[in-house]
Motif scaffolding. Sequence first.
Motif, PDB file in Angstrom:
ATOM      1  N   THR A  18     -23.676  31.413   4.226  1.00 20.03           N
ATOM      2  CA  THR A  18     -22.896  32.414   4.962  1.00 20.03           C
ATOM      3  C   THR A  18     -21.843  31.674   5.783  1.00 20.03           C
ATOM      4  O   THR A  18     -21.879  30.451   5.902  1.00 20.03           O
ATOM      5  N   SER A  19     -20.925  32.433   6.358  1.00 21.13           N
ATOM      6  CA  SER A  19     -19.916  31.820   7.238  1.00 21.13           C
ATOM      7  C   SER A  19     -20.182  32.180   8.693  1.00 21.13           C
ATOM      8  O   SER A  19     -19.288  32.243   9.516  1.00 21.13           O
ATOM      9  N   ILE A  20     -21.478  32.399   9.014  1.00 20.82           N
ATOM     10  CA  ILE A  20     -21.848  32.859  10.350  1.00 20.82           C
ATOM     11  C   ILE A  20     -21.509  31.843  11.452  1.00 20.82           C
ATOM     12  O   ILE A  20     -21.275  32.214  12.596  1.00 20.82           O
ATOM     13  N   SER A  21     -21.468  30.566  11.101  1.00 22.21           N
ATOM     14  CA  SER A  21     -21.182  29.552  12.129  1.00 22.21           C
ATOM     15  C   SER A  21     -19.737  29.073  12.088  1.00 22.21           C
ATOM     16  O   SER A  21     -19.364  28.152  12.803  1.00 22.21           O
ATOM     17  N   ILE A  22     -18.917  29.727  11.256  1.00 22.47           N
ATOM     18  CA  ILE A  22     -17.525  29.302  11.117  1.00 22.47           C
ATOM     19  C   ILE A  22     -16.633  30.181  11.982  1.00 22.47           C
ATOM     20  O   ILE A  22     -16.782  31.395  12.015  1.00 22.47           O
ATOM     21  N   GLY A  23     -15.685  29.566  12.662  1.00 22.67           N
ATOM     22  CA  GLY A  23     -14.721  30.333  13.441  1.00 22.67           C
ATOM     23  C   GLY A  23     -15.155  30.500  14.883  1.00 22.67           C
ATOM     24  O   GLY A  23     -16.265  30.906  15.157  1.00 22.67           O
ATOM     25  N   ALA A  24     -14.235  30.159  15.790  1.00 22.73           N
ATOM     26  CA  ALA A  24     -14.527  30.315  17.209  1.00 22.73           C
ATOM     27  C   ALA A  24     -14.419  31.784  17.585  1.00 22.73           C
ATOM     28  O   ALA A  24     -13.707  32.548  16.952  1.00 22.73           O
ATOM     29  N   SER A  25     -15.141  32.192  18.624  1.00 24.14           N
ATOM     30  CA  SER A  25     -15.061  33.585  19.059  1.00 24.14           C
ATOM     31  C   SER A  25     -14.534  33.727  20.488  1.00 24.14           C
ATOM     32  O   SER A  25     -14.231  34.826  20.909  1.00 24.14           O
ATOM     33  N   SER A  26     -14.410  32.629  21.238  1.00 17.45           N
ATOM     34  CA  SER A  26     -13.806  32.730  22.571  1.00 17.45           C
ATOM     35  C   SER A  26     -12.294  32.535  22.418  1.00 17.45           C
ATOM     36  O   SER A  26     -11.851  31.737  21.588  1.00 17.45           O
ATOM     37  N   VAL A  27     -11.525  33.267  23.216  1.00 12.34           N
ATOM     38  CA  VAL A  27     -10.073  33.187  23.064  1.00 12.34           C
ATOM     39  C   VAL A  27      -9.547  31.787  23.390  1.00 12.34           C
ATOM     40  O   VAL A  27      -8.566  31.335  22.805  1.00 12.34           O
ATOM     41  N   THR A  28     -10.206  31.092  24.306  1.00 14.86           N
ATOM     42  CA  THR A  28      -9.782  29.729  24.641  1.00 14.86           C
ATOM     43  C   THR A  28      -9.930  28.822  23.423  1.00 14.86           C
ATOM     44  O   THR A  28      -8.993  28.098  23.062  1.00 14.86           O
ATOM     45  N   SER A  29     -11.081  28.849  22.782  1.00 19.54           N
ATOM     46  CA  SER A  29     -11.311  28.029  21.587  1.00 19.54           C
ATOM     47  C   SER A  29     -10.369  28.414  20.459  1.00 19.54           C
ATOM     48  O   SER A  29      -9.831  27.552  19.759  1.00 19.54           O
ATOM     49  N   ILE A  30     -10.143  29.720  20.289  1.00 17.62           N
ATOM     50  CA  ILE A  30      -9.250  30.187  19.235  1.00 17.62           C
ATOM     51  C   ILE A  30      -7.829  29.689  19.492  1.00 17.62           C
ATOM     52  O   ILE A  30      -7.125  29.275  18.575  1.00 17.62           O
ATOM     53  N   LEU A  57     -10.787  25.599  32.638  1.00 15.20           N
ATOM     54  CA  LEU A  57     -11.892  24.637  32.533  1.00 15.20           C
ATOM     55  C   LEU A  57     -12.459  24.602  31.118  1.00 15.20           C
ATOM     56  O   LEU A  57     -12.756  23.533  30.582  1.00 15.20           O
ATOM     57  N   ARG A  58     -12.601  25.787  30.480  1.00 15.90           N
ATOM     58  CA  ARG A  58     -13.056  25.817  29.084  1.00 15.90           C
ATOM     59  C   ARG A  58     -12.100  25.053  28.179  1.00 15.90           C
ATOM     60  O   ARG A  58     -12.527  24.338  27.279  1.00 15.90           O
ATOM     61  N   ALA A  59     -10.816  25.238  28.424  1.00 17.00           N
ATOM     62  CA  ALA A  59      -9.809  24.533  27.617  1.00 17.00           C
ATOM     63  C   ALA A  59      -9.955  23.025  27.785  1.00 17.00           C
ATOM     64  O   ALA A  59      -9.941  22.275  26.799  1.00 17.00           O
ATOM     65  N   ILE A  60     -10.106  22.577  29.031  1.00 13.29           N
ATOM     66  CA  ILE A  60     -10.269  21.143  29.304  1.00 13.29           C
ATOM     67  C   ILE A  60     -11.481  20.595  28.564  1.00 13.29           C
ATOM     68  O   ILE A  60     -11.411  19.562  27.894  1.00 13.29           O
ATOM     69  N   LYS A  61     -12.613  21.295  28.669  1.00  9.44           N
ATOM     70  CA  LYS A  61     -13.852  20.824  28.030  1.00  9.44           C
ATOM     71  C   LYS A  61     -13.680  20.711  26.516  1.00  9.44           C
ATOM     72  O   LYS A  61     -14.120  19.740  25.906  1.00  9.44           O
ATOM     73  N   LYS A  62     -13.029  21.709  25.915  1.00  4.79           N
ATOM     74  CA  LYS A  62     -12.847  21.670  24.461  1.00  4.79           C
ATOM     75  C   LYS A  62     -11.894  20.553  24.068  1.00  4.79           C
ATOM     76  O   LYS A  62     -12.140  19.826  23.103  1.00  4.79           O
ATOM     77  N   LEU A  63     -10.790  20.401  24.795  1.00  6.41           N
ATOM     78  CA  LEU A  63      -9.820  19.346  24.492  1.00  6.41           C
ATOM     79  C   LEU A  63     -10.459  17.967  24.591  1.00  6.41           C
ATOM     80  O   LEU A  63     -10.248  17.115  23.727  1.00  6.41           O
ATOM     81  N   VAL A  64     -11.231  17.754  25.646  1.00  8.28           N
ATOM     82  CA  VAL A  64     -11.919  16.471  25.835  1.00  8.28           C
ATOM     83  C   VAL A  64     -12.916  16.238  24.706  1.00  8.28           C
ATOM     84  O   VAL A  64     -13.003  15.148  24.141  1.00  8.28           O
ATOM     85  N   ALA A  65     -13.671  17.282  24.350  1.00  9.79           N
ATOM     86  CA  ALA A  65     -14.663  17.168  23.268  1.00  9.79           C
ATOM     87  C   ALA A  65     -13.997  16.831  21.937  1.00  9.79           C
ATOM     88  O   ALA A  65     -14.561  16.116  21.102  1.00  9.79           O
ATOM     89  N   LEU A  66     -12.776  17.320  21.733  1.00  8.25           N
ATOM     90  CA  LEU A  66     -12.043  17.038  20.490  1.00  8.25           C
ATOM     91  C   LEU A  66     -11.448  15.628  20.462  1.00  8.25           C
ATOM     92  O   LEU A  66     -11.069  15.139  19.413  1.00  8.25           O
ATOM     93  N   GLY A  67     -11.363  15.009  21.645  1.00  7.66           N
ATOM     94  CA  GLY A  67     -10.850  13.640  21.698  1.00  7.66           C
ATOM     95  C   GLY A  67      -9.448  13.495  22.239  1.00  7.66           C
ATOM     96  O   GLY A  67      -8.841  12.429  22.122  1.00  7.66           O
ATOM     97  N   HIS A  68      -8.904  14.539  22.865  1.00  4.19           N
ATOM     98  CA  HIS A  68      -7.570  14.416  23.471  1.00  4.19           C
ATOM     99  C   HIS A  68      -7.627  13.441  24.646  1.00  4.19           C
ATOM    100  O   HIS A  68      -8.538  13.504  25.459  1.00  4.19           O
TER     101      HIS A  68
END
Length: 196
Positions: A18-30, A57-68
Motif C-alpha cells: 500500500t502507499s499508506i506511509s507515502i506522502g507527508a500530511s502536515s503542511v510544513t512537511s508538504i 520550529l517544525r520547518a527547522i526540525k525537518k530541514l535539519v533532519a534532511l541535512g540542510h
Amino acid sequence: NKVFQMGISVGKKVRSRTSISIGASSVTSIGIDAIRAQFSDYLNMSVLVIGAGTMGLRAIKKLVALGHKNITIINRTEDKLDRLCTKYDLKTFPFQALDKRAGDFHLIIAATGAKEYILHSKNLSSHSKTKSIVDLGMPRNVQPDVSSFVTVNTLSQLKEYAVKTIDKRQEDEEKAMNIVDYDLIKFEEWQTYSHA
C-alpha cells in the motif's frame, strides 16, 4: 517471539503493498517536500525561516533532519532565537533587516502570524537569489504579486495537497487492515495447532 516476528512481517507487507506511509500530511512537511521536488541541489541552498512559532520550529526540525546546513531563522521577538540557534546550529539577524536581506536567500519559509504582508515585491525581485517561497502564514505573509517572479507555495495550496494525501491514506487503510486480518488468522491457526 512469534507475535513479534509476524508483527514485523505484517508491517513490511503493509508498507510494500500500500502507499499508506507515502506522502507527508502536515503542511510544513508538504511545503518542504515541494521545495525538494523543485531543486535537486536543495541541500546546497541557503534557507531563511521567518517565524519561531510551531510551524517555524517544525520547518527547522525537518530541514535539519534532511541535512540542510545553511539555515537562518528570524523572529520579531528574539527570546527563543538564542536557544534555537545553539540547538540546531542556525544563523540569525534582526527582523528589522528583513527588507534588505530577504533576497539573499535561495529558499524562504514564512511562518508568522503577522496581520500584514512581511515579504513584498520590493524586497524580492527577479534579481534576488530567491528561487522558492513557502508561505505558511494565515493570513498570507507574502504579497501575491511576488509569485510573478518567484514560485510561492501558499498555505491553501498545501492544505489541498494534505487533504488528498489523507484521503489516499484512508483508502489504503482498508487494504492494510485486510493484510493484518489475513495474517492474524494465520497466527491463530499456528497458535491452535502448535499447542494441540
